[in-house]
Scaffold this motif. Structure first.
Motif, short mmCIF file in Angstrom:
data_model
loop_
_atom_site.label_atom_id
_atom_site.label_comp_id
_atom_site.label_asym_id
_atom_site.label_seq_id
_atom_site.Cartn_x
_atom_site.Cartn_y
_atom_site.Cartn_z
N ALA A 137 -33.04 11.26 -53.81
CA ALA A 137 -33.56 10.00 -53.24
C ALA A 137 -35.00 10.18 -52.79
O ALA A 137 -35.29 11.08 -52.00
CB ALA A 137 -32.70 9.59 -52.05
N ASP A 138 -35.89 9.33 -53.27
CA ASP A 138 -37.26 9.33 -52.74
C ASP A 138 -37.28 8.64 -51.39
O ASP A 138 -38.04 9.02 -50.50
CB ASP A 138 -38.20 8.64 -53.73
N PHE A 139 -36.47 7.59 -51.26
CA PHE A 139 -36.26 6.91 -49.98
C PHE A 139 -34.75 6.82 -49.78
O PHE A 139 -34.01 6.54 -50.73
CB PHE A 139 -36.84 5.49 -49.98
N TYR A 140 -34.32 7.03 -48.54
CA TYR A 140 -32.89 6.93 -48.21
C TYR A 140 -32.78 6.20 -46.89
O TYR A 140 -33.35 6.63 -45.89
CB TYR A 140 -32.29 8.34 -48.08
N THR A 141 -32.07 5.06 -46.88
CA THR A 141 -31.96 4.30 -45.64
C THR A 141 -30.57 4.48 -45.02
O THR A 141 -29.57 4.61 -45.73
CB THR A 141 -32.19 2.79 -45.85
N THR A 142 -30.57 4.47 -43.69
CA THR A 142 -29.30 4.59 -42.98
C THR A 142 -29.40 3.81 -41.67
O THR A 142 -30.48 3.75 -41.07
CB THR A 142 -28.94 6.08 -42.73
N SER A 143 -28.32 3.18 -41.27
CA SER A 143 -28.30 2.37 -40.05
C SER A 143 -27.40 3.03 -39.02
O SER A 143 -26.21 3.24 -39.27
CB SER A 143 -27.79 0.96 -40.34
N ALA A 144 -27.98 3.35 -37.86
CA ALA A 144 -27.23 4.12 -36.85
C ALA A 144 -25.99 3.39 -36.35
O ALA A 144 -25.02 4.03 -35.94
CB ALA A 144 -28.15 4.46 -35.68
N ALA A 197 -32.27 1.40 -37.47
CA ALA A 197 -32.12 2.03 -38.78
C ALA A 197 -33.27 2.99 -39.04
O ALA A 197 -34.29 2.97 -38.34
CB ALA A 197 -32.07 0.95 -39.86
N ALA A 198 -33.09 3.82 -40.07
CA ALA A 198 -34.15 4.76 -40.45
C ALA A 198 -34.26 4.79 -41.96
O ALA A 198 -33.27 4.63 -42.67
CB ALA A 198 -33.83 6.15 -39.92
N ALA A 199 -35.49 4.99 -42.43
CA ALA A 199 -35.72 5.29 -43.85
C ALA A 199 -36.27 6.71 -43.89
O ALA A 199 -37.18 7.06 -43.14
CB ALA A 199 -36.73 4.31 -44.45
N VAL A 200 -35.68 7.52 -44.77
CA VAL A 200 -36.06 8.94 -44.86
C VAL A 200 -36.78 9.17 -46.18
O VAL A 200 -36.28 8.79 -47.24
CB VAL A 200 -34.80 9.83 -44.79
N ALA A 201 -37.98 9.76 -46.10
CA ALA A 201 -38.75 10.07 -47.32
C ALA A 201 -39.52 11.35 -47.03
O ALA A 201 -39.62 11.79 -45.88
CB ALA A 201 -39.71 8.92 -47.64
N GLU A 202 -40.08 11.95 -48.07
CA GLU A 202 -40.93 13.12 -47.83
C GLU A 202 -42.26 12.62 -47.26
O GLU A 202 -42.81 11.62 -47.77
CB GLU A 202 -41.15 13.90 -49.12
#
Ligand SMILES: Cc1ncc(COP(=O)(O)O)c(C=O)c1O
Length: 409
Positions: free
Chosen positions: A203-210, A219-224
């Motif tokens: 995943a270049d971007f990965y979203t997750t909602s706490a 929520a958070a979006a995780v990327a390099e």
């Protein structure tokens, strides 16, 4: 572990976890403690401001441990939907007419509509990955035909919030990467149920909602970080230009972020809670020392969660299969523990009301899996959803099944 969740004491079977989980005491206490200690806005010369800075840094580290990402690449926002719009708006500035993007018919609309609307503004073609409506699978093979040299982005879910399907994201992301496209993975429904490794997913971007994993509503979006460095969202002139800060609009919810960290710590503790309970039940000690880092404890705990939920889900599926008038949608080989079904002769709302009267919280509607429900012919009323999480138990599943049997036996 259930005793940690005050809300569960009301006796309702909370089978609506897919729409948002209840919150355990450590999370409630961490939020209260942040306010009690005094928090200030960021960048001040006083201690309360420094406390907020420490809370944000701890929350980024916590999401990195939960997902296998990099703390400096964790972007916070009010919801996964808001983050998708924010990132779509920024990424699509580089798109030009003749480019294309690929979205899927399996996804929650928050990983579909923001991309379609951005594509419309940029004159970019939208291609669709289709769901096999009999099995509920999203075959990865179709992406080889959909993705081409002009593909800029592939948006796909790690798990359907309606029928549970967990597509082969690594295979899909590899096809995207080989074509030079980015892969934006919606991890909102997957994260509470399985160990997550954003790099292994591709995943270049990965979203997750706490709020789907025992945390507060954010929520958070995780990327390099290096990838975020290449993207410029709209932002205020005086706000930070640094990554990840420039993606975060306005003041962050500091107290909720303290709760988010406590939620990750709670998830990380589930493996050892489960081991302690095994010791109590069997009288035998469990071999092996507890893993050292929080990342290791998260992975071990989420493996325990996945195994526990699969067993509970098997009980639910077995019970549903015995009810003649129940139609279950989807039977994908890899699924989150989420059942989506109709009861012949009863509207989804009537079924949910019948269950609510028996103390069972189940969702009715399309759950914003709008394209999927349209393809299944279920719009506008959708179906009924029972979504299991780690604090549900067999008695709750049985109560749901007994309630359904009164309607559908
Ligand atoms: C799979 C999935 N994606 C995205 C969302 C949207 O999340 P949020 O409410 O944080 O915007 C949800 C919410 O139900 C979801 O289940």
């Amino acid at each position: 572990m259930r005793a940690l969740y005050p809300a569960l004491a009301d006796g309702h079977a909370y089978l609506d976890g897919a729409a948002g989980t209840q919150v355990p005491l450590p999370v409630i206490e961490a939020i209260a403690a942040a306010y009690r200690a005094g928090i200030g806005n960021l960048g001040g010369a006083f201690a309360a401001s420094a406390r907020s800075g420490a809370i944000v840094a701890a929350a980024r580290a916590a999401v990195a441990d939960l997902t296998g990402g990099t703390a400096e690449g964790v972007v916070f926002g009010p919801s996964a939907t808001a983050l998708a719009y924010r990132i779509a708006e920024a990424l699509s500035r580089a798109w030009t007419a003749g480019d294309d993007i690929v979205v899927s018919r399996l996804d929650h609309d928050s990983n579909v509509r923001p991309w379609i609307q951005a594509a419309g503004r940029a004159g970019v073609t939208v291609k669709w990955a289709e769901v096999d409506l009999v099995t509920g699978e999203l075959p990865a093979g179709q992406y080889a035909d959909l993705v081409g040299p002009r593909t800029r982005l592939v948006a796909v879910t790690a798990a359907s919030n309606a029928i549970g399907t967990r597509p082969d994201v690594p295979a899909i992301a590899r096809i995207a990467r080989d074509a030079g496209a980015l892969c934006y993975v919606d991890g909102v429904h997957a994260t509470p149920h399985v160990p997550v490794d954003v790099r292994a997913l591709g995943a270049d971007f990965y979203t997750t909602s706490a709020y789907k994993w025992s945390g507060p509503h954010l929520a958070a979006a995780v990327a390099e970080p290096w990838l975020l460095e290449t993207v410029w969202p709209d932002k205020l002139a005086p706000s930070s230009n640094a990554v990840p800060w420039r993606f975060e609009r306005g003041t962050l919810p500091f107290a909720d972020l303290a709760g988010l960290t406590a939620a990750v710590d709670h998830l990380a503790s589930l493996g050892s809670l489960s081991a302690q309970s095994a010791v109590r039940t069997s009288g035998r000690s469990v071999p092996g020392a507890s893993p050292a880092s929080r990342r290791e404890r998260v992975l071990a705990s989420m493996a325990v969660v996945e195994a526990y939920e699969s067993a509970l889900f098997a009980r639910l599926l077995g019970g549903l299969a015995e009810l003649d008038r129940v139609t279950l949608y989807g039977k994908a080989a890899r699924r989150a523990p989420t059942a989506f079904f109709s009861v012949a002769g009863h509207s989804p709302r009537a079924v949910a009301e019948h269950l609510a009267a028996r103390g069972v919280n189940a969702w009715d509607g399309d759950n914003y899996a709008y394209e999927l429900c349209t393809a299944l012919g279920l719009e506008p009323d959708g179906a009924v959803r029972a979504g299991l999480v780690h604090y549900n138990d067999a008695a709750e599943v049985d109560r749901l099944l007994a309630g359904l049997a009164e309607l559908a036996g």
